[in-house]
Design a protein around this motif. Structure first.
Motif, PDB file in Angstrom:
ATOM      1  N   LEU A  73       0.849  -1.203   0.000  1.00 42.61           N
ATOM      2  CA  LEU A  73       0.000   0.000   0.000  1.00 42.61           C
ATOM      3  C   LEU A  73       0.876   1.240   0.000  1.00 42.61           C
ATOM      4  N   ALA A  74       1.935   1.227   0.834  1.00 41.33           N
ATOM      5  CA  ALA A  74       2.829   2.376   0.875  1.00 41.33           C
ATOM      6  C   ALA A  74       3.538   2.521  -0.464  1.00 41.33           C
ATOM      7  N   ALA A  75       3.919   1.361  -1.054  1.00 43.18           N
ATOM      8  CA  ALA A  75       4.615   1.419  -2.334  1.00 43.18           C
ATOM      9  C   ALA A  75       3.705   1.957  -3.423  1.00 43.18           C
ATOM     10  N   ALA A  76       2.393   1.697  -3.301  1.00 44.49           N
ATOM     11  CA  ALA A  76       1.465   2.121  -4.352  1.00 44.49           C
ATOM     12  C   ALA A  76       1.544   3.625  -4.573  1.00 44.49           C
ATOM     13  N   SER A  77       1.603   4.391  -3.461  1.00 46.98           N
ATOM     14  CA  SER A  77       1.645   5.841  -3.663  1.00 46.98           C
ATOM     15  C   SER A  77       2.978   6.262  -4.276  1.00 46.98           C
ATOM     16  N   LEU A  78       4.059   5.565  -3.911  1.00 43.29           N
ATOM     17  CA  LEU A  78       5.358   5.888  -4.510  1.00 43.29           C
ATOM     18  C   LEU A  78       5.358   5.583  -6.010  1.00 43.29           C
ATOM     19  N   VAL A  79       4.737   4.449  -6.362  1.00 44.04           N
ATOM     20  CA  VAL A  79       4.667   4.089  -7.779  1.00 44.04           C
ATOM     21  C   VAL A  79       3.922   5.160  -8.551  1.00 44.04           C
ATOM     22  N   VAL A  80       2.818   5.646  -7.959  1.00 41.83           N
ATOM     23  CA  VAL A  80       2.054   6.684  -8.656  1.00 41.83           C
ATOM     24  C   VAL A  80       2.899   7.945  -8.820  1.00 41.83           C
ATOM     25  N   ILE A  81       3.686   8.302  -7.791  1.00 42.82           N
ATOM     26  CA  ILE A  81       4.559   9.477  -7.906  1.00 42.82           C
ATOM     27  C   ILE A  81       5.522   9.296  -9.079  1.00 42.82           C
ATOM     28  N   LEU A  82       6.109   8.108  -9.176  1.00 44.53           N
ATOM     29  CA  LEU A  82       7.055   7.854 -10.267  1.00 44.53           C
ATOM     30  C   LEU A  82       6.365   7.939 -11.622  1.00 44.53           C
ATOM     31  N   LEU A  83       5.159   7.359 -11.705  1.00 41.48           N
ATOM     32  CA  LEU A  83       4.433   7.397 -12.981  1.00 41.48           C
ATOM     33  C   LEU A  83       4.162   8.832 -13.385  1.00 41.48           C
ATOM     34  N   ILE A  84       3.843   9.681 -12.386  1.00 37.84           N
ATOM     35  CA  ILE A  84       3.585  11.089 -12.707  1.00 37.84           C
ATOM     36  C   ILE A  84       4.871  11.742 -13.191  1.00 37.84           C
ATOM     37  N   ALA A  85       5.990  11.375 -12.549  1.00 35.71           N
ATOM     38  CA  ALA A  85       7.267  11.959 -12.945  1.00 35.71           C
ATOM     39  C   ALA A  85       7.594  11.609 -14.390  1.00 35.71           C
ATOM     40  N   PHE A  86       7.170  10.414 -14.838  1.00 38.19           N
ATOM     41  CA  PHE A  86       7.410  10.040 -16.223  1.00 38.19           C
ATOM     42  C   PHE A  86       6.301  10.521 -17.149  1.00 38.19           C
ATOM     43  N   ARG A  87       5.437  11.379 -16.641  1.00 41.83           N
ATOM     44  CA  ARG A  87       4.385  12.014 -17.454  1.00 41.83           C
ATOM     45  C   ARG A  87       3.475  11.005 -18.142  1.00 41.83           C
ATOM     46  N   LEU A  88       3.117   9.974 -17.430  1.00 44.54           N
ATOM     47  CA  LEU A  88       2.183   9.021 -18.026  1.00 44.54           C
ATOM     48  C   LEU A  88       0.757   9.532 -17.850  1.00 44.54           C
ATOM     49  N   SER A  89      -0.142   8.983 -18.651  1.00 44.65           N
ATOM     50  CA  SER A  89      -1.486   9.562 -18.682  1.00 44.65           C
ATOM     51  C   SER A  89      -2.316   9.098 -17.489  1.00 44.65           C
ATOM     52  N   HIS A  90      -3.423   9.793 -17.313  1.00 44.35           N
ATOM     53  CA  HIS A  90      -4.358   9.479 -16.236  1.00 44.35           C
ATOM     54  C   HIS A  90      -4.833   8.030 -16.330  1.00 44.35           C
ATOM     55  N   THR A  91      -5.097   7.583 -17.569  1.00 42.16           N
ATOM     56  CA  THR A  91      -5.596   6.221 -17.760  1.00 42.16           C
ATOM     57  C   THR A  91      -4.595   5.196 -17.232  1.00 42.16           C
ATOM     58  N   VAL A  92      -3.312   5.396 -17.573  1.00 42.04           N
ATOM     59  CA  VAL A  92      -2.281   4.451 -17.134  1.00 42.04           C
ATOM     60  C   VAL A  92      -2.238   4.418 -15.607  1.00 42.04           C
ATOM     61  N   ILE A  93      -2.273   5.602 -15.003  1.00 36.28           N
ATOM     62  CA  ILE A  93      -2.186   5.658 -13.545  1.00 36.28           C
ATOM     63  C   ILE A  93      -3.382   4.972 -12.904  1.00 36.28           C
ATOM     64  N   GLN A  94      -4.549   5.216 -13.490  1.00 34.50           N
ATOM     65  CA  GLN A  94      -5.766   4.605 -12.958  1.00 34.50           C
ATOM     66  C   GLN A  94      -5.654   3.077 -12.991  1.00 34.50           C
ATOM     67  N   ILE A  95      -5.220   2.555 -14.141  1.00 32.18           N
ATOM     68  CA  ILE A  95      -5.166   1.094 -14.284  1.00 32.18           C
ATOM     69  C   ILE A  95      -4.075   0.516 -13.371  1.00 32.18           C
ATOM     70  N   THR A  96      -2.909   1.196 -13.320  1.00 32.51           N
ATOM     71  CA  THR A  96      -1.842   0.705 -12.437  1.00 32.51           C
ATOM     72  C   THR A  96      -2.325   0.695 -10.983  1.00 32.51           C
ATOM     73  N   GLY A  97      -3.013   1.762 -10.607  1.00 30.67           N
ATOM     74  CA  GLY A  97      -3.528   1.827  -9.230  1.00 30.67           C
ATOM     75  C   GLY A  97      -4.428   0.646  -8.937  1.00 30.67           C
ATOM     76  N   PHE A  98      -5.308   0.338  -9.891  1.00 25.53           N
ATOM     77  CA  PHE A  98      -6.236  -0.775  -9.688  1.00 25.53           C
ATOM     78  C   PHE A  98      -5.476  -2.090  -9.540  1.00 25.53           C
ATOM     79  N   ILE A  99      -4.470  -2.271 -10.406  1.00 27.98           N
ATOM     80  CA  ILE A  99      -3.690  -3.516 -10.339  1.00 27.98           C
ATOM     81  C   ILE A  99      -2.960  -3.607  -8.997  1.00 27.98           C
TER      82      ILE A  99
END
Lengths: 479, 109
Positions: free
Chosen positions: A15-41
């Motif tokens: 759970l703690a890693a999930a928020s870090l992963v999202v931070i990294l995804l944002i840093a790589f400028r990935l789209s909202h859709t990618v973040i949404q799906i990664t979060g779900f996974i």
């Protein structure tokens, strides 16, 4: 820490890693859709880790964490709620915010806070969990910063939550003074040897009850609820109503059971008063609401009053009923807020009851889903809400708590009135509404699917509860 | 020194904090009052920690250490809380050009 402890802690680490992963995804400028799906996974991964961990339990990480079947049940419930909230968030934030991505960091951090609450067995972990939850909530509530109401709701919650955590800390300090320890089990041991009825201990517990009552929006501390529910973005409202309250209730149950507070008549009386006041005030104030979000706020105040009736006995049956109640309550509220999210327009959330007039003739499925959720809240048979309320009544009656049980029955009847009022609005004459811009149908599909799945779950809970109850019982025995 | 002095001082600080939150209208001053309440608790915890340490040091050299440990957590969390809070206050200032909480009255029915 040894390997076993790491493995048992894995869901929380993920759970703690999930928020870090999202931070990294944002840093790589990935789209909202990618973040949404990664979060779900990632949330699915947390669920798998929870199932894996259930074979190892109970594991104690002395003194701060106690991971047992109880914690597992509550964490599972929390993660399920957040999965659904995450699904609803996509369509909501995609059309409103130019920056919808950071939202997921905060959402996962808040979930981590609530999950930490469910495993904490020490004042330090309790406080850290609670503050992780609240600080994320401040930002989440005020997330749509261009709307005046969101900022207003944010400041209201911020000031009141900060005061309530100061009260919580003061109460903890008092109990620490009395017992010289901050770990629940050691406190319980000290209290048994010393005279537990000292003024300091009672004052400390009372101040902690203020803070917990605030977080659960129990009656004298409920004033923030309606405003925050209305001002916050709808998915965040769903998060406050379910995940944040489940986490706080979990730690309340654990503290109550470990200390054996049911041996203190004073504390029982305090909770009795809170329960009765919440049931009465919640239901009476809901009668006059013209906004569905505010109505649900008052209804959830009342529902936590009902839940306290099951909590009062303080024995194993009470815990089992409380878990079942929270399960059906959170499914129901998620359905209701999901429908509001679906119907909301870009400018404002569809809260006003006038906007729901004639919904059935325009969107029959959505209206039917909302009707079912409201019927479950009212406690109509064949829905999960009915059985949950029935079990609460049965536990109350077994313990001969006649006064709160009577209040529960009477206020439920009052509650039926305003739920039915909303339902009759749904079937009224339709008013034309402007057609709104549509997103990719995939996300509507997932939202509708999750709504339908939850409705099926709700009816399943209401008709065949045995499997679920057996599972809850089995998990609660792991301790 | 007697432990009662610390308790009385902390309760006084805590009450000043509550009174400030209830009476002041400026969001930043409300925040300062909340900090005062948290620091009253810090003082109390440090005093209790010392007390328990003196009481139990013979049996356990680490007695009473968790009170002091807790203070560090409170300080960190208070800082986090204030940073988020000030950000929200800045947003409020952008919306209504004031930090007076009396302007926050739209959510009412």
């Amino acid at each position: 820490m040894n390997g076993l402890q790491f493995e048992a802690l894995l869901p929380y680490t993920l759970l703690a890693a999930a928020s870090l992963v999202v931070i990294l995804l944002i840093a790589f400028r990935l789209s909202h859709t990618v973040i949404q799906i990664t979060g779900f996974i990632l949330m699915c991964a947390v669920m798998v880790a929870l199932l894996q961990a259930s074979a190892l339990l109970p594991v104690a990480i002395y003194p701060i964490f106690q991971i047992d079947g109880f914690a597992l049940l509550f964490t599972g419930l929390l993660v399920l709620c957040v999965m659904v909230v995450g699904l609803f968030s996509f369509i909501y934030f995609e059309e409103r915010e130019e920056n919808p991505k950071e939202y997921y960091i905060l959402l996962f951090l808040g979930t981590l806070g609530a999950a930490v609450l469910s495993i904490s067995s020490h004042f330090i972990s309790l406080f850290i969990g609670l503050e992780l939850l609240s600080v994320s909530l401040y930002a989440l509530i005020a997330y749509l910063r261009n709307r005046n109401n969101a900022v207003e709701a944010g400041i209201k919650y911020l000031v009141l939550a900060a005061i309530s955590s100061a009260f919580l800390l003061f109460g903890m300090a008092m109990i620490y003074m009395e017992t010289g320890s901050m770990e629940f089990a050691t406190i319980a041991k000290k209290l048994q040897t010393s005279n537990g009825h000292s003024i300091l201990f009672i004052t400390g517990t009372g101040m902690m009850v203020v803070a917990i009552g605030f977080k659960l929006a129990l009656a004298p501390f409920h004033l923030w609820a309606a405003d925050v529910y209305e001002g916050a973005p709808t998915p965040v409202t769903a998060f406050i109503a379910t995940a944040s309250k489940i986490g706080v209730f979990a730690v309340l149950l654990r503290f109550f059971q470990t200390i054996g507070l049911s041996n203190y008549p004073m504390v029982i009386t305090v909770f009795l008063v809170l329960a009765v006041a919440s049931m009465i005030i919640g239901n009476l104030l809901a009668l006059r609401q013209q906004n569905l979000k505010r109505l649900l706020a008052y209804s959830s105040i009342a529902h936590f009053g009902y839940l306290l009736v099951a909590f009062l006995p303080g024995n194993a049956a009470g815990v089992q009923v409380a878990v079942f109640y929270l399960l059906s309550y959170s499914i129901t509220l998620l359905i209701a807020f999901g429908v509001i999210t679906l119907l909301s327009s870009r400018e404002q959330d569809t809260g006003d009851l006038a906007l729901f007039r004639g919904l059935f003739w325009k969107k029959p499925v959505t209206a039917a889903v909302l009707t079912l959720a409201l019927l479950s809240l009212a406690g109509i048979p064949l829905t999960g809400g009915f059985l949950a309320k029935f079990f609460v009544l049965a536990t109350g009656a077994q313990q001969q708590l006649w006064f709160p049980v009577t209040v529960l029955v009477i206020t439920s009847v009052i509650g039926l009135y305003y739920y039915l009022r909303v339902i009759s609005t749904l079937f009224g004459e339709a008013v034309p509404t402007p057609v709104k811009k549509t997103l990719h149908p995939f996300f509507y599909l997932t939202t509708y699917t999750s709504l339908i799945v939850m409705v099926v779950l709700l009816c399943w809970l209401g008709t065949f509860p045995n499997d679920v109850i057996e599972y809850i019982n089995r998990q609660l025995l792991i301790r | 020194m007697n432990i009662e002095y610390y308790i009385v001082l902390s309760i006084a600080l805590f009450c000043i904090g509550i009174a400030g939150v209830l009476t002041r209208r400026n969001a930043i001053i409300i925040f300062m009052c909340i900090e005062l309440m948290l620091n009253a608790v810090n003082l109390l915890l440090v005093a209790f920690s010392k007390m328990h340490h003196l009481k139990g040091v013979a049996a356990n050299p680490n007695a009473g250490i968790d009170g002091q440990l807790f203070v560090f957590f409170i300080m960190v969390v208070a800082a986090a809380e204030v940073s988020v809070g000030l950000a929200i206050i800045v947003m409020m200032y952008r919306n209504v050009h004031s930090v007076d909480v009396n302007f926050l009255n739209r959510l009412k029915h």
